[in-house]
Design an enzyme around this catalytic site. Structure first.
Site, PDB file in Angstrom:
ATOM      1  N   CYS A 134       0.803  -1.236   0.000  1.00 20.15           N
ATOM      2  CA  CYS A 134       0.000   0.000   0.000  1.00 20.15           C
ATOM      3  C   CYS A 134       0.833   1.282   0.000  1.00 20.15           C
ATOM      4  O   CYS A 134       0.519   2.234  -0.711  1.00 20.15           O
ATOM      5  CB  CYS A 134      -0.933  -0.022   1.206  1.00 20.15           C
ATOM      6  SG  CYS A 134      -0.138  -0.623   2.701  1.00 20.15           S
ATOM      7  N   HIS A 247      -3.612   6.102   4.282  1.00 22.97           N
ATOM      8  CA  HIS A 247      -2.195   6.276   4.609  1.00 22.97           C
ATOM      9  C   HIS A 247      -1.738   7.656   4.113  1.00 22.97           C
ATOM     10  O   HIS A 247      -2.151   8.110   3.038  1.00 22.97           O
ATOM     11  CB  HIS A 247      -1.326   5.249   3.882  1.00 22.97           C
ATOM     12  CG  HIS A 247      -1.431   3.847   4.413  1.00 22.97           C
ATOM     13  ND1 HIS A 247      -2.251   3.470   5.456  1.00 22.97           N
ATOM     14  CD2 HIS A 247      -0.777   2.714   4.015  1.00 22.97           C
ATOM     15  CE1 HIS A 247      -2.087   2.165   5.672  1.00 22.97           C
ATOM     16  NE2 HIS A 247      -1.210   1.686   4.819  1.00 22.97           N
TER      17      HIS A 247
END
Ligand code: A2P
Length: 341
Positions: A134, A247
């Site tokens: 990710c 994130h």
């Protein structure tokens, strides 16, 4: 497998997990040509049902499932499941799109971000395409166009990674600890290495011999592989933060040719999958909650000159780690495969 009008038997391995359930909703949202859908998880979940486009679909036990006839298998059930079952699905004829780190660094497995290096997906001798981690994933659509035009020599990156990256149990742990601490109860860390509510943990994945964590080294290995340039230097620090979804990354780059903030904004406004949010006022920058959570683009803001370096630039990059960071890219790779790529 190139056929505009055909439909595909699609399997999701880890269908009941945090990424698996979003894979399912993105397949529906993007109207992927699913002929038959096979949902797989552990024996614990077998027999439960999941909704897909208004229909109930049974979850089956992976261990007893015969993969014959599966065209595309999206794996997100952890490394050990991928290691054991992905080769079996590929041997049975499926193209496996794997979200674990198991095959990412193998030379004969392409590692692909759909907007950046889709050509690499075509060459998959083992029938496996790896989905990047990710934190690398969201950096690539931003850095690839800059690298192409200005040449990136070095990347300094600190990540601020949400708990959903650790799966459903990560989400539950942040929720539980937050409630317990607000009720003046004691907490006991289980999923994370230390208290995660009201705290930060500079430790994701295992420690390696060089003192970095594996999560940090993924940024080094994967950036070089995806940008097809082993000369790029990457200096990473990966931190878990008490955010549920999304994130963030504080990124500093050093380029061969100087790039100004305005040149970077212009380049990034045209970059596929990227949205520039960069105004010098309150709220004029992306945050995980206000911009990224539940949305597809990678958001970039706080673009400014690094006045400590003659060719340095600072950026702030935010994305939904479950969507672009995992499930969305996996479905985009499935689309490439379905379209003959
Ligand atoms: P289950 O729900 O039956 O445990 P997450 O990343 O959110 O923790 O989700 C992990 C996913 O991987 C879940 O769907 C989980 O299924 C699945 N999974 C974990 N271990 C196995 C296993 N040994 N075999 C099949 N599926 C597994």
């Amino acid at each position: 497998m190139s056929n505009q009008n055909r439909s595909f038997t699609v399997a999701i391995v880890g269908a009941t997990g945090a990424v698996g359930e979003v894979m399912l909703s993105i397949l529906a949202e993007r109207d992927f040509p699913v002929g038959k859908l096979v949902l797989l998880a552990s024996a614990r979940s077998a027999g439960t049902q999941v909704d897909f486009k208004g229909q109930k679909v049974d979850v089956l036990d992976l261990e007893t499932f015969d993969p014959t006839g599966v065209d595309i298998a999206l794996f997100s059930a952890g490394g050990s499941v991928s290691k054991e079952y992905a080769p079996k699905f590929a041997a049975a004829g499926a193209v496996v799109i794997d979200n674990s780190s198991t095959f990412r660094y193998d030379a004969d497995v392409p590692l692909v971000v759909s907007e950046v290096n889709p050509h690499a997906a075509k060459n998959r001798p083992r029938g496996i395409i790896a989905n990047p981690n990710c934190s690398t994933m969201q950096l690539m659509p931003v850095l690839a166009p800059i690298h192409r035009e200005y040449g990136i020599e070095r990347i300094n990156v600190a990540t601020y990674q949400s708990v959903s990256g650790a799966g459903r149990s990560g989400l539950e742990e942040l929720g539980r600890q937050t409630a317990q601490l607000l009720a003046f109860q004691d907490i006991e860390p289980k999923k994370f290495q230390a208290q995660i509510a009201f705290n930060l943990i500079p430790h994701i994945d295992e420690f390696l011999a060089n003192g970095y964590t594996k999560e940090e080294m993924k940024l080094v290995w994967e950036t070089r592989k995806i940008l097809e340039d082993d000369s790029i230097q990457v200096n990473p620090t990966a931190v878990r933060v008490p955010v549920f979804y999304g994130h963030s990354e504080a990124v500093n780059i050093e380029t061969k040719k100087k790039i100004s903030p305005e040149q970077a904004r212009e380049l990034l406004r045209a970059a596929p999958g990227v949205e520039v949010v960069d105004e010098h006022k309150a709220g004029g920058y992306p945050t995980p909650v206000t911009h990224a959570s539940g949305r597809d683009p990678v958001f970039v803001g706080r673009i400014r000159e690094d006045f400590s370096h003659p060719r340095g630039l600072n950026l702030w990059v935010v994305a939904d780690n479950i969507r672009k960071g995992a499930a969305l890219n996996a479905v985009q790779l499935a689309e490439l495969v379905a379209n003959g790529g």
